[in-house]
Motif scaffolding. Structure first.
Motif, short mmCIF file in Angstrom:
data_model
loop_
_atom_site.label_atom_id
_atom_site.label_comp_id
_atom_site.label_asym_id
_atom_site.label_seq_id
_atom_site.Cartn_x
_atom_site.Cartn_y
_atom_site.Cartn_z
N PRO A 153 38.48 -17.33 -6.33
CA PRO A 153 37.03 -17.47 -6.20
C PRO A 153 36.64 -17.87 -4.78
CG PRO A 153 37.78 -18.49 -8.23
CD PRO A 153 39.00 -18.12 -7.47
N VAL A 154 35.52 -17.28 -4.30
CA VAL A 154 35.09 -17.50 -2.93
C VAL A 154 33.61 -17.13 -2.80
CG1 VAL A 154 35.70 -15.19 -2.14
CG2 VAL A 154 35.70 -17.11 -0.51
N LEU A 175 27.97 -13.05 -1.08
CA LEU A 175 28.71 -12.51 -2.21
C LEU A 175 29.45 -13.67 -2.86
CD1 LEU A 175 29.99 -10.30 -4.00
CD2 LEU A 175 31.72 -9.97 -2.20
N LEU A 176 29.13 -13.93 -4.11
CA LEU A 176 29.79 -14.99 -4.87
C LEU A 176 30.74 -14.33 -5.86
CD1 LEU A 176 30.10 -17.96 -5.72
CD2 LEU A 176 28.16 -17.61 -7.28
N TRP A 177 32.04 -14.70 -5.74
CA TRP A 177 33.07 -14.12 -6.60
C TRP A 177 33.78 -15.26 -7.33
CZ3 TRP A 177 35.37 -10.46 -9.24
CH2 TRP A 177 36.73 -10.54 -9.53
N ALA A 186 30.44 -11.80 -10.69
CA ALA A 186 30.16 -11.50 -9.28
C ALA A 186 28.66 -11.40 -9.10
CB ALA A 186 30.84 -10.20 -8.86
N GLN A 187 28.22 -11.85 -7.91
CA GLN A 187 26.79 -11.81 -7.58
C GLN A 187 26.64 -11.50 -6.10
OE1 GLN A 187 24.11 -15.47 -7.18
NE2 GLN A 187 23.49 -14.68 -9.20
N LEU A 188 25.84 -10.48 -5.80
CA LEU A 188 25.55 -10.08 -4.42
C LEU A 188 24.05 -10.23 -4.22
CD1 LEU A 188 26.54 -8.88 -1.71
CD2 LEU A 188 26.08 -6.61 -2.66
N GLN A 189 23.66 -11.07 -3.26
CA GLN A 189 22.25 -11.39 -3.08
C GLN A 189 21.85 -11.21 -1.62
OE1 GLN A 189 20.79 -15.61 -3.28
NE2 GLN A 189 19.62 -14.85 -5.05
N THR A 201 24.15 -8.46 -10.15
CA THR A 201 25.18 -9.24 -10.83
C THR A 201 26.04 -8.32 -11.69
OG1 THR A 201 23.74 -9.73 -12.70
CG2 THR A 201 23.74 -11.30 -10.87
N SER A 202 27.30 -8.68 -11.81
CA SER A 202 28.24 -7.97 -12.67
C SER A 202 29.17 -9.01 -13.29
CB SER A 202 29.06 -6.96 -11.86
OG SER A 202 30.05 -6.35 -12.67
N ASN A 203 29.32 -8.90 -14.59
CA ASN A 203 30.27 -9.79 -15.26
C ASN A 203 30.99 -9.02 -16.36
OD1 ASN A 203 28.51 -10.12 -17.76
ND2 ASN A 203 27.19 -11.03 -16.19
N GLY A 204 32.20 -9.47 -16.66
CA GLY A 204 33.00 -8.79 -17.66
C GLY A 204 34.37 -9.42 -17.78
#
Length: 359
Positions: A153-154, A175-177, A186-189, A201-204
């Motif tokens: 995570p970063v 970018l939050l991973w 994951a989130q890209l803002q 956002t993407s999650n899975g």
């Protein structure tokens, strides 16, 4: 005394008659002068008349003479036929006028003589087919990877610059991973003063085939989302667009970058320069095949410093496709040090790494 009337002498009678004649003569001479005093008679003008003939009838064009009728050649007289035996049928006693015989048909050529060729008009060339739009290229073969190594995570911080409708702008992004080995998020803002922010956002889940998204959303003013049903292999959209069948290792427009990062981190030698990576990629309204070409290693300078990277390019395949350029840094676990997206109309957004933080 005598009872008879006295008679005038002859001389006196002659004188009286001459005087009377002279008086008449003088009266006749003075008559024109008397008439002239009364005034001259008005001259009589002769009335002239002329007859106007009626217009001639319109001249009708003479009908075109009919084309000459080819007279058929007379058929040679048939050989004499012997008179048939007298018939017992009695001929009619009524007399009829002779009926003109029909023209004889053209004689048939002899069986041994070849028929003369008839010159046919030249056949017009077939019309050329209308130029049709070139068929779109066949979709590339999907990449089937079996090894993945995902980074810890970063939080990556970016400086953004771009252009929209000829207007240049600056912004900040991150970018939050996060992942725990089984699930990921994951989130890209990107945010800009006075204009708000756009968040994807993407999650899975994390599976042996890599990332398996369950939901992808794109939020800017309003939110649109895609929902993945991995068991039924389909994806539905909140925009009420038709659902799409999921193919193997399908990703969304954010997880596709993270999926490629895990593939390169696990086996970089399998993706040398000149190779390609193709994955089904789902957006907020539809899905398409994103095909990337792997370029040669490239050293780039970003606000955080110089980094060794491997560049990938997604070239447009259709008219309104976006061009996507990604510089993946091995020192960051192959996460993007730079990401540039260019639209078909020339608008672009370019985000470059400016810092690294813990989530």
């Amino acid at each position: 005394m005598s009872l008879t009337k006295p008679t005038l002498p002859l001389r006196a009678l002659l004188l009286i008659g001459g005087g009377v004649a002279l008086a008449h003569l003088l009266l006749l001479r003075e008559l024109p002068a008397a008439l002239q005093v009364q005034g001259e008679a008005a001259p009589v003008r002769a009335l002239q008349t002329r007859s106007i003939p009626p217009p001639p009838p319109p001249v009708q064009a003479a009908p075109a003479p009919p084309p000459p009728v080819a007279r058929p050649k007379p058929r040679p007289a048939p050989p004499p036929v012997e008179a048939p035996p007298p018939s017992t049928t009695v001929a009619s006693l009524e007399t009829t006028e002779p009926v003109p015989a029909e023209p004889a048909p053209l004689p048939e050529p002899p069986a041994s003589a070849p028929e003369a060729p008839v010159a046919a008009p030249p056949t017009p060339p077939p019309p050329e087919p209308a130029a049709s739009a070139p068929a779109p290229p066949a979709p590339p073969v999907l990449t089937q990877a079996t090894a993945f190594v995902f980074p810890a995570p970063v939080r990556l911080l970016y400086e953004l610059s771009g252009e929209s409708k000829k207007l240049r702008y600056q912004a900040r992004g991150e970018l939050l991973w996060r992942q725990d080995g089984q699930h990921y998020d994951a989130q890209l803002q990107a945010s800009m003063l006075f204009f708000g922010s756009r968040t994807r956002t993407s999650n899975g889940q994390i599976t042996p085939s890599g990332l398996a998204p369950t939901r992808f959303s794109d939020k800017w003013r309003s939110e649109q989302a895609a929902h993945f049903d991995q068991e039924k292999h389909r994806v539905t959209f909140s925009a009420n667009t038709p659902e799409v069948a999921l193919q193997a290792a399908a990703q969304d427009q954010l997880s596709v970058i993270l999926q490629i990062a895990g593939m390169l981190a696990a086996d970089p030698a399998s993706y040398p320069a000149g190779s390609g990576i193709a994955l089904q990629t789902v957006g907020p309204k539809d899905a398409d095949i994103w095909a990337f070409s792997v370029e040669a290693p490239e050293k780039i300078r970003v606000p955080s410093g110089e980094l060794e990277t491997i560049k990938l390019i997604r070239k447009p395949r259709k008219e309104f496709d976006q061009k996507v350029e990604i510089w993946l840094a091995p020192s960051l676990g192959y996460l993007p040090a730079r990401l540039k997206i260019t639209n078909a109309n020339g608008d672009f957004i370019d985000q470059q790494l400016r810092g690294v933080e813990k989530p």
